[in-house]
Write an enzyme that holds these catalytic residues in place. Structure first.
Site, PDB file in Angstrom:
ATOM      1  N   ASN A  60      11.661  53.248 -15.844  1.00 17.29           N
ATOM      2  CA  ASN A  60      11.925  52.390 -17.004  1.00 17.29           C
ATOM      3  C   ASN A  60      10.690  52.353 -17.895  1.00 17.29           C
ATOM      4  O   ASN A  60       9.710  53.043 -17.632  1.00 17.29           O
ATOM      5  CB  ASN A  60      12.336  50.986 -16.553  1.00 17.29           C
ATOM      6  CG  ASN A  60      11.257  50.364 -15.692  1.00 17.29           C
ATOM      7  OD1 ASN A  60      10.148  50.107 -16.144  1.00 17.29           O
ATOM      8  ND2 ASN A  60      11.567  50.167 -14.413  1.00 17.29           N
ATOM      9  N   ASP A 110      16.275  48.469  -9.629  1.00 12.72           N
ATOM     10  CA  ASP A 110      17.232  47.788  -8.735  1.00 12.72           C
ATOM     11  C   ASP A 110      17.913  48.793  -7.811  1.00 12.72           C
ATOM     12  O   ASP A 110      18.304  48.450  -6.700  1.00 12.72           O
ATOM     13  CB  ASP A 110      18.286  47.050  -9.562  1.00 12.72           C
ATOM     14  CG  ASP A 110      17.684  45.837 -10.267  1.00 12.72           C
ATOM     15  OD1 ASP A 110      16.862  45.149  -9.632  1.00 12.72           O
ATOM     16  OD2 ASP A 110      18.017  45.601 -11.444  1.00 12.72           O
ATOM     17  N   LYS A 164      18.424  33.493 -12.400  1.00 15.54           N
ATOM     18  CA  LYS A 164      17.616  34.367 -11.528  1.00 15.54           C
ATOM     19  C   LYS A 164      16.657  33.546 -10.686  1.00 15.54           C
ATOM     20  O   LYS A 164      16.448  33.807  -9.507  1.00 15.54           O
ATOM     21  CB  LYS A 164      16.803  35.342 -12.396  1.00 15.54           C
ATOM     22  CG  LYS A 164      17.363  36.745 -12.383  1.00 15.54           C
ATOM     23  CD  LYS A 164      16.600  37.693 -13.271  1.00 15.54           C
ATOM     24  CE  LYS A 164      17.562  38.754 -13.761  1.00 15.54           C
ATOM     25  NZ  LYS A 164      17.050  39.607 -14.813  1.00 15.54           N
ATOM     26  N   ILE A 170      12.022  42.674  -3.978  1.00 17.11           N
ATOM     27  CA  ILE A 170      10.701  42.283  -3.470  1.00 17.11           C
ATOM     28  C   ILE A 170      10.450  40.794  -3.699  1.00 17.11           C
ATOM     29  O   ILE A 170      10.032  40.067  -2.796  1.00 17.11           O
ATOM     30  CB  ILE A 170       9.601  43.135  -4.147  1.00 17.11           C
ATOM     31  CG1 ILE A 170       9.875  44.623  -3.907  1.00 17.11           C
ATOM     32  CG2 ILE A 170       8.221  42.743  -3.641  1.00 17.11           C
ATOM     33  CD1 ILE A 170       9.056  45.561  -4.767  1.00 17.11           C
ATOM     34  N   PRO A 195      15.260  47.181  -2.147  1.00 16.59           N
ATOM     35  CA  PRO A 195      14.937  45.815  -1.712  1.00 16.59           C
ATOM     36  C   PRO A 195      14.525  44.973  -2.915  1.00 16.59           C
ATOM     37  O   PRO A 195      13.887  45.490  -3.839  1.00 16.59           O
ATOM     38  CB  PRO A 195      13.745  46.016  -0.759  1.00 16.59           C
ATOM     39  CG  PRO A 195      13.213  47.373  -1.055  1.00 16.59           C
ATOM     40  CD  PRO A 195      14.347  48.185  -1.596  1.00 16.59           C
ATOM     41  N   LYS A 208      16.916  33.755  -6.685  1.00 17.81           N
ATOM     42  CA  LYS A 208      15.845  34.390  -5.904  1.00 17.81           C
ATOM     43  C   LYS A 208      14.968  33.354  -5.208  1.00 17.81           C
ATOM     44  O   LYS A 208      14.072  33.708  -4.446  1.00 17.81           O
ATOM     45  CB  LYS A 208      14.998  35.288  -6.807  1.00 17.81           C
ATOM     46  CG  LYS A 208      15.823  36.433  -7.436  1.00 17.81           C
ATOM     47  CD  LYS A 208      14.940  37.507  -8.036  1.00 17.81           C
ATOM     48  CE  LYS A 208      15.777  38.558  -8.761  1.00 17.81           C
ATOM     49  NZ  LYS A 208      15.208  39.888  -8.720  1.00 17.81           N
ATOM     50  N   PHE A 236       9.333  37.302 -13.038  1.00 22.15           N
ATOM     51  CA  PHE A 236       9.597  37.556 -14.448  1.00 22.15           C
ATOM     52  C   PHE A 236      11.086  37.838 -14.590  1.00 22.15           C
ATOM     53  O   PHE A 236      11.754  38.228 -13.625  1.00 22.15           O
ATOM     54  CB  PHE A 236       8.790  38.762 -14.942  1.00 22.15           C
ATOM     55  CG  PHE A 236       7.454  38.377 -15.500  1.00 22.15           C
ATOM     56  CD1 PHE A 236       6.450  37.909 -14.664  1.00 22.15           C
ATOM     57  CD2 PHE A 236       7.190  38.471 -16.865  1.00 22.15           C
ATOM     58  CE1 PHE A 236       5.221  37.530 -15.171  1.00 22.15           C
ATOM     59  CE2 PHE A 236       5.971  38.101 -17.391  1.00 22.15           C
ATOM     60  CZ  PHE A 236       4.979  37.631 -16.551  1.00 22.15           C
TER      61      PHE A 236
END
Ligand code: PMT
Length: 406
Positions: free
Chosen positions: A210, A279, A337, A307, A305, A341, A323
């Site tokens: 990316n 991802d 998110k 992280i 995974p 997470k 982020f």
């Protein structure tokens, strides 16, 4: 000023009228027990004599890269390793430009390029030079590499103009050197960060990746290190220099990044996931270059995974900051998110806008935590990183009031 006692300060002096203040600074440092090695550029010697500085520092002033008395044994490399801190005061616009460009065209510039010890610069120049975008750009590049920028002051200048560009007074510089050695407010706090993109191999010559340049994550690493934290920066492939005082671990894939992060977590108080981790990865990385045989090909992808989520799910997790790169509904998606997470803070950025996001030097963030939100407007990534670190440290301090990172 006990912090300075016994420390080795390499004082670089470049050619500006403020060079006379360096004599007073040398005297103050020596009086507080520092060893001071003065290195002057040729232009500096037009403003103040080496003899004065030699008398004040008690050491022979170094001026030339080609001094046979020292260079027979690669004296400049030895000098680059000798210091605990390199302070360039005054640092002219010309010197900052040479340093930003990584030039090694005189002894002082060479030392700054060769050293791995922290460097501070105290700019001094005409206010027009200071405000010139070229100087701003050079300062930005240096700050991103972890160089400390002390000053300048504002006021009446030697040229008769009024504005920013005056060298800080010697007493203030002396204080800053002392504060530096006493340690920042994050001394002893271990911070692990991720930065940059990951590369997920398709075959030996192709990969999925990316647009992340690593600039945001590296700026954060520098901002934490400048406050005295022990910083480990796990980074994907980027073309950036390691900020001073930061331990860098280079990785390529998400799985390598995951392994490096998990291996660095012991004793970690704050984790920041700024990397743009892929991802998904190709289910199979071909052993040989894939040939152009079929008209259509399908690439099967499997999940990598997560992280950040894995760090937050540790039995005793560090204070965790993620982020969120969003192209719409930034705050809403970022909050989702954050909850999904299980992280303490999420810093969200718009990544498809006209400004900020991937690759650019500037960014803007919407920062969200349980019961709080703050907008950090568009700014240079170095500046933004410093603001975000302050916010993180405040929230961390509220969460763990008995620990003392502040
Ligand atoms: O590097 P620059 O060019 O300076 O650009 C900065 C940036 C835009 C990359 C940076 O500001 C940023 O937004 N980084 C996070 C990019 C991202 O992957 O966002 P995300 O919304 O897909 O991921 C959310 C969070 O989960 C991130 O903290 C990410 O590091 C983490 N993650 C994602 C996937 C994964 N497999 N593991 C993770 O840890």
């Amino acid at each position: 000023m006990a912090g300075v006692r016994g420390k080795k300060v390499l004082l670089g002096i470049t050619g500006g009228v403020a060079a006379y203040k360096s004599a007073v600074l040398t005297r103050l440092l020596v009086k507080s027990g520092a060893e001071v090695q003065v290195v002057m550029t040729a232009a500096a010697a037009e403003f103040i004599t080496p003899t004065t500085l030699q008398a004040l520092s008690g050491r022979l002033v170094r001026q030339s890269l080609f001094d046979p008395a020292h260079e027979a044994a690669m004296g400049h490399i030895e000098l680059a390793r000798w210091a605990d801190l390199i302070l360039v005061a005054p640092a002219t616009a010309d010197f900052l430009a040479r340093m930003a460009a990584g030039m090694a065209d005189d002894l002082l510039a060479t030392l700054c390029l060769a050293t791995s010890v922290p460097i501070a610069v105290a700019p001094a120049m005409n206010q027009g030079m200071w405000s010139n975008p070229a100087t701003e750009d050079n300062l930005r590049r240096l700050a991103t590499r972890g160089v400390l920028v002390w000053g300048p002051d504002s006021g009446l200048q030697a040229c008769g103009e009024q504005g920013p560009g005056r060298l800080l007074e010697p007493e203030r510089l002396h204080q800053l050197v002392n504060d530096f050695f006493v340690g920042g407010d994050l001394a002893g706090v271990r911070v692990v960060l991720t930065a940059g993109p990951t590369r997920e191999p398709i075959d030996p010559v192709r990969y999925l990746t990316n647009r992340s340049s690593g600039k945001m994550g590296f700026a954060l690493a520098a901002a934490f290190a400048n406050r005295g934290a022990d910083v480990v920066l796990v980074t994907g492939p980027v073309a950036l220099a390691t900020p001073n005082g930061v331990e860098r671990v280079d990785v390529e894939t998400a799985r390598e990044m995951d392994e490096a992060v998990m291996g660095a977590l012991a004793g970690c108080s704050i984790f920041v996931g700024c990397a743009a981790v892929a991802d998904y990865r190709p289910a199979v990385a071909a052993g040989q270059k894939i040939k152009k045989l079929e008209e259509h090909r399908t690439l099967e992808l499997v999940r990598n995974p997560d992280i950040l989520a894995r760090v937050a799910a540790q039995p005793s997790p560090p204070f965790t900051v993620g982020f969120a790169a969003e192209t719409q509904s930034v705050a809403e998606y970022a909050e989702q998110k954050r909850r999904a997470k299980g992280v303490d803070i999420i810093a969200a950025n718009l990544v498809a806008g006209e400004e900020g996001g991937f690759e650019r030097d500037q960014n803007a963030l919407t920062v969200l935590w349980e019961g709080g939100m703050r907008e950090l407007p568009l700014a240079d990534k170095g500046q933004l990183a410093r603001e975000l670190v302050t916010l993180i440290v405040n929230e961390y301090g509220k969460r763990y009031p008995t620990e003392d990172p502040r």
